[in-house]
Scaffold this active site. Structure first.
Site, PDB file in Angstrom:
ATOM      1  N   ASP A  29       0.862  -1.185   0.000  1.00 26.27           N
ATOM      2  CA  ASP A  29       0.000   0.000   0.000  1.00 26.27           C
ATOM      3  C   ASP A  29       0.894   1.230   0.000  1.00 26.27           C
ATOM      4  O   ASP A  29       1.847   1.316   0.768  1.00 26.27           O
ATOM      5  CB  ASP A  29      -0.909  -0.025   1.251  1.00 26.27           C
ATOM      6  CG  ASP A  29      -2.029   1.007   1.171  1.00 26.27           C
ATOM      7  OD1 ASP A  29      -1.728   2.201   0.967  1.00 26.27           O
ATOM      8  OD2 ASP A  29      -3.197   0.617   1.317  1.00 26.27           O
ATOM      9  N   ILE A  30       0.599   2.155  -0.881  1.00 25.60           N
ATOM     10  CA  ILE A  30       1.426   3.355  -1.048  1.00 25.60           C
ATOM     11  C   ILE A  30       1.320   4.291   0.166  1.00 25.60           C
ATOM     12  O   ILE A  30       2.221   5.084   0.441  1.00 25.60           O
ATOM     13  CB  ILE A  30       1.014   4.098  -2.349  1.00 25.60           C
ATOM     14  CG1 ILE A  30       2.105   5.029  -2.835  1.00 25.60           C
ATOM     15  CG2 ILE A  30      -0.276   4.868  -2.194  1.00 25.60           C
ATOM     16  CD1 ILE A  30       3.172   4.368  -3.589  1.00 25.60           C
ATOM     17  N   HIS A  93     -10.019  -5.495  -2.993  1.00 26.21           N
ATOM     18  CA  HIS A  93      -8.694  -5.726  -2.413  1.00 26.21           C
ATOM     19  C   HIS A  93      -8.800  -6.088  -0.945  1.00 26.21           C
ATOM     20  O   HIS A  93      -9.677  -5.605  -0.235  1.00 26.21           O
ATOM     21  CB  HIS A  93      -7.775  -4.504  -2.593  1.00 26.21           C
ATOM     22  CG  HIS A  93      -8.378  -3.207  -2.163  1.00 26.21           C
ATOM     23  ND1 HIS A  93      -9.304  -2.535  -2.924  1.00 26.21           N
ATOM     24  CD2 HIS A  93      -8.194  -2.447  -1.055  1.00 26.21           C
ATOM     25  CE1 HIS A  93      -9.658  -1.411  -2.307  1.00 26.21           C
ATOM     26  NE2 HIS A  93      -9.007  -1.334  -1.160  1.00 26.21           N
ATOM     27  N   HIS A  95      -6.738  -5.940   2.575  1.00 25.49           N
ATOM     28  CA  HIS A  95      -5.610  -5.315   3.273  1.00 25.49           C
ATOM     29  C   HIS A  95      -4.983  -6.341   4.221  1.00 25.49           C
ATOM     30  O   HIS A  95      -5.695  -6.971   5.013  1.00 25.49           O
ATOM     31  CB  HIS A  95      -6.096  -4.144   4.137  1.00 25.49           C
ATOM     32  CG  HIS A  95      -6.623  -2.955   3.395  1.00 25.49           C
ATOM     33  ND1 HIS A  95      -5.852  -1.848   3.121  1.00 25.49           N
ATOM     34  CD2 HIS A  95      -7.849  -2.682   2.891  1.00 25.49           C
ATOM     35  CE1 HIS A  95      -6.585  -0.940   2.488  1.00 25.49           C
ATOM     36  NE2 HIS A  95      -7.798  -1.425   2.332  1.00 25.49           N
TER      37      HIS A  95
HETATM   38  P1  5GP Z   1      -9.892   1.347   0.387  1.00 24.93           P
HETATM   39  O1  5GP Z   1     -10.446   1.356  -1.028  1.00 24.93           O
HETATM   40  O2  5GP Z   1      -9.757  -0.047   0.942  1.00 24.93           O
HETATM   41  O3  5GP Z   1     -10.668   2.269   1.307  1.00 24.93           O
HETATM   42  O4  5GP Z   1      -8.428   1.966   0.338  1.00 24.93           O
HETATM   43  C1  5GP Z   1      -7.608   1.841  -0.792  1.00 24.93           C
HETATM   44  C2  5GP Z   1      -6.167   1.664  -0.377  1.00 24.93           C
HETATM   45  O5  5GP Z   1      -5.384   1.690  -1.573  1.00 24.93           O
HETATM   46  C3  5GP Z   1      -5.629   2.770   0.546  1.00 24.93           C
HETATM   47  O6  5GP Z   1      -5.034   2.162   1.683  1.00 24.93           O
HETATM   48  C4  5GP Z   1      -4.605   3.508  -0.319  1.00 24.93           C
HETATM   49  O7  5GP Z   1      -3.481   3.946   0.406  1.00 24.93           O
HETATM   50  C5  5GP Z   1      -4.230   2.464  -1.374  1.00 24.93           C
HETATM   51  N1  5GP Z   1      -3.889   3.040  -2.666  1.00 24.93           N
HETATM   52  C6  5GP Z   1      -4.599   3.967  -3.360  1.00 24.93           C
HETATM   53  N2  5GP Z   1      -4.009   4.251  -4.530  1.00 24.93           N
HETATM   54  C7  5GP Z   1      -2.885   3.496  -4.583  1.00 24.93           C
HETATM   55  C8  5GP Z   1      -1.865   3.348  -5.563  1.00 24.93           C
HETATM   56  O8  5GP Z   1      -1.849   3.968  -6.627  1.00 24.93           O
HETATM   57  N3  5GP Z   1      -0.859   2.468  -5.277  1.00 24.93           N
HETATM   58  C9  5GP Z   1      -0.841   1.747  -4.113  1.00 24.93           C
HETATM   59  N4  5GP Z   1       0.191   0.908  -3.941  1.00 24.93           N
HETATM   60  N5  5GP Z   1      -1.795   1.851  -3.176  1.00 24.93           N
HETATM   61  C10 5GP Z   1      -2.813   2.727  -3.402  1.00 24.93           C
END
Ligand code: 5GP
Length: 130
Positions: A29-30, A93, A95
């Site tokens: 995660d970035i 996804h 985590h």
């Molecule tokens: P969620 O959709 O589960 O609420 O969060 C999405 C997750 O994806 C977040 O933790 C965010 O930091 C991560 N994320 C968003 N864009 C990118 C990206 O371009 N690259 C990576 N490696 N992680 C990402």
């Protein structure tokens, strides 16, 4: 339009890859909650995790398990927290987060600051477990 994670799958956007097979990809995660925070995605673009068919979802969990066990070997933690949120990126996804206590799973708290160089080093360490 392709999701940001589909762009990662196609190589259009870079990532710190941890593991992959023909159906799934794991990458850091970035904006992590902890060092080693990893996302596991299906390569096929499906928004909601419960839209994934049973067989693929089962395989995804088994893939996530392998990745989680690899993370555990190189990142000091009590265990790997597993969660699904999906409010930000419309591509299913899981985590995987190295945790010591319940508050380590709090997505409302500030993310940690980590350089691309360190993310690269962590990803290499996890990859070395495969
Ligand atoms: P969620 O959709 O589960 O609420 O969060 C999405 C997750 O994806 C977040 O933790 C965010 O930091 C991560 N994320 C968003 N864009 C990118 C990206 O371009 N690259 C990576 N490696 N992680 C990402």
């Amino acid at each position: 339009m392709a999701s940001i994670f589909s762009k990662i799958v196609s190589g259009e956007i870079p990532c710190h890859k941890v593991h992959e097979n023909d159906k799934f990809l794991a990458f850091l995660d970035i904006n992590p909650l902890a060092k080693g925070h990893t996302l596991v995605i299906p390569k096929v673009e499906i928004d909601y995790i419960f839209e994934i068919d049973d067989a693929l979802l089962g395989e995804m969990m088994v893939f996530a398990k392998k990745v989680g066990l690899a993370i555990e070997k190189v990142i000091p933690c009590q265990r790997i927290g597993v969660t699904v949120i999906g409010l930000e990126v419309p591509h299913a996804h899981i985590h995987l987060i190295p945790i010591h206590q319940i508050s380590d799973m709090n997505f409302a708290k500030p993310k940690i600051s980590i350089s691309h160089e360190e993310l690269g080093e962590i990803a290499a360490k996890i990859r070395s477990q495969f």
